[in-house]
Design a protein around this motif. Sequence first.
Motif, PDB file in Angstrom:
ATOM      1  N   GLN A  31       4.736  -8.316  54.990  1.00 33.58           N
ATOM      2  CA  GLN A  31       4.129  -7.401  54.241  1.00 33.58           C
ATOM      3  C   GLN A  31       3.186  -6.498  55.018  1.00 33.58           C
ATOM      4  OE1 GLN A  31       4.398  -7.654  50.764  1.00 33.58           O
ATOM      5  NE2 GLN A  31       3.126  -5.708  50.822  1.00 33.58           N
ATOM      6  N   THR A  34       5.375  -3.667  55.845  1.00 34.37           N
ATOM      7  CA  THR A  34       5.640  -2.812  54.757  1.00 34.37           C
ATOM      8  C   THR A  34       4.688  -1.943  54.474  1.00 34.37           C
ATOM      9  OG1 THR A  34       7.147  -4.684  54.058  1.00 34.37           O
ATOM     10  CG2 THR A  34       6.326  -2.910  52.592  1.00 34.37           C
ATOM     11  N   ASP A  35       3.428  -2.430  54.398  1.00 37.47           N
ATOM     12  CA  ASP A  35       2.140  -1.610  54.218  1.00 37.47           C
ATOM     13  C   ASP A  35       1.825  -0.587  55.047  1.00 37.47           C
ATOM     14  OD1 ASP A  35       1.878  -3.424  52.032  1.00 37.47           O
ATOM     15  OD2 ASP A  35       0.270  -4.566  53.065  1.00 37.47           O
ATOM     16  N   GLY A  39       5.457   1.329  52.296  1.00 36.66           N
ATOM     17  CA  GLY A  39       6.710   0.745  51.790  1.00 36.66           C
ATOM     18  C   GLY A  39       8.112   1.172  51.938  1.00 36.66           C
ATOM     19  N   GLN A  42      10.826  -1.986  54.898  1.00 36.36           N
ATOM     20  CA  GLN A  42      10.476  -3.515  54.678  1.00 36.36           C
ATOM     21  C   GLN A  42      11.596  -4.532  55.358  1.00 36.36           C
ATOM     22  OE1 GLN A  42      10.604  -4.470  50.629  1.00 36.36           O
ATOM     23  NE2 GLN A  42       9.715  -6.519  50.648  1.00 36.36           N
TER      24      GLN A  42
END
Length: 206
Positions: A31, A34-35, A39, A42
Amino acid sequence: MSPAVFAHGHLRLYLLRLLVERPMHGYEIIQALTDSSGGTYQPSPGTIYPRLGKLEEEGLVTKTADGRKTVYAITDAGRAELEAREPEMAGIESEFTDSVRRLADEVRASVNDAMRTLKADLAAAAREARTEASEAARAARAADDPRAAARAQLHEAEAALSEFRAEMREELRLASADGTLTGDTVRLLVDGLADVRRRLVARLRD
């Protein structure tokens, strides 16, 4: 397939950089990546967990069970590794930023293609809807107005005549080209049309 986001060996250093902040379990690491990319990137568990396992084998991270989760933490050896290679981190950050921009461009292109396709589909659907509405309106008018019904029948008759003429003209041309067109065939056509004409005229004038 898109090029790799990280060059060989750079993801492991980025993972160490993340774990310097605090211990995390695998999902939190995914995460965080991804952040960081907004986004657009991932990573899969199949990308992250083997690298975490390798870092553990090298003594750079430890893992402990926290209920059903496994928490990873950087070791002193991991911190030393990260400090020794700190000059590389600026380049890795820049590399990651460039990769994120490239992925964002690809996403935008994909979205634009999808929007163009959607617009084409919507336009086709609108044309079909207009055609169906027009046909329904004609049918409704024909049901209420005998003259409208007669006009609709006229269009159908003219379409049948055009189709017959086009098909027979092509057949006659082919027969003429290969030498099989005979006088008997032409006479059959002429006599047949004359008979149909007489019958139709009689019906129309009755």
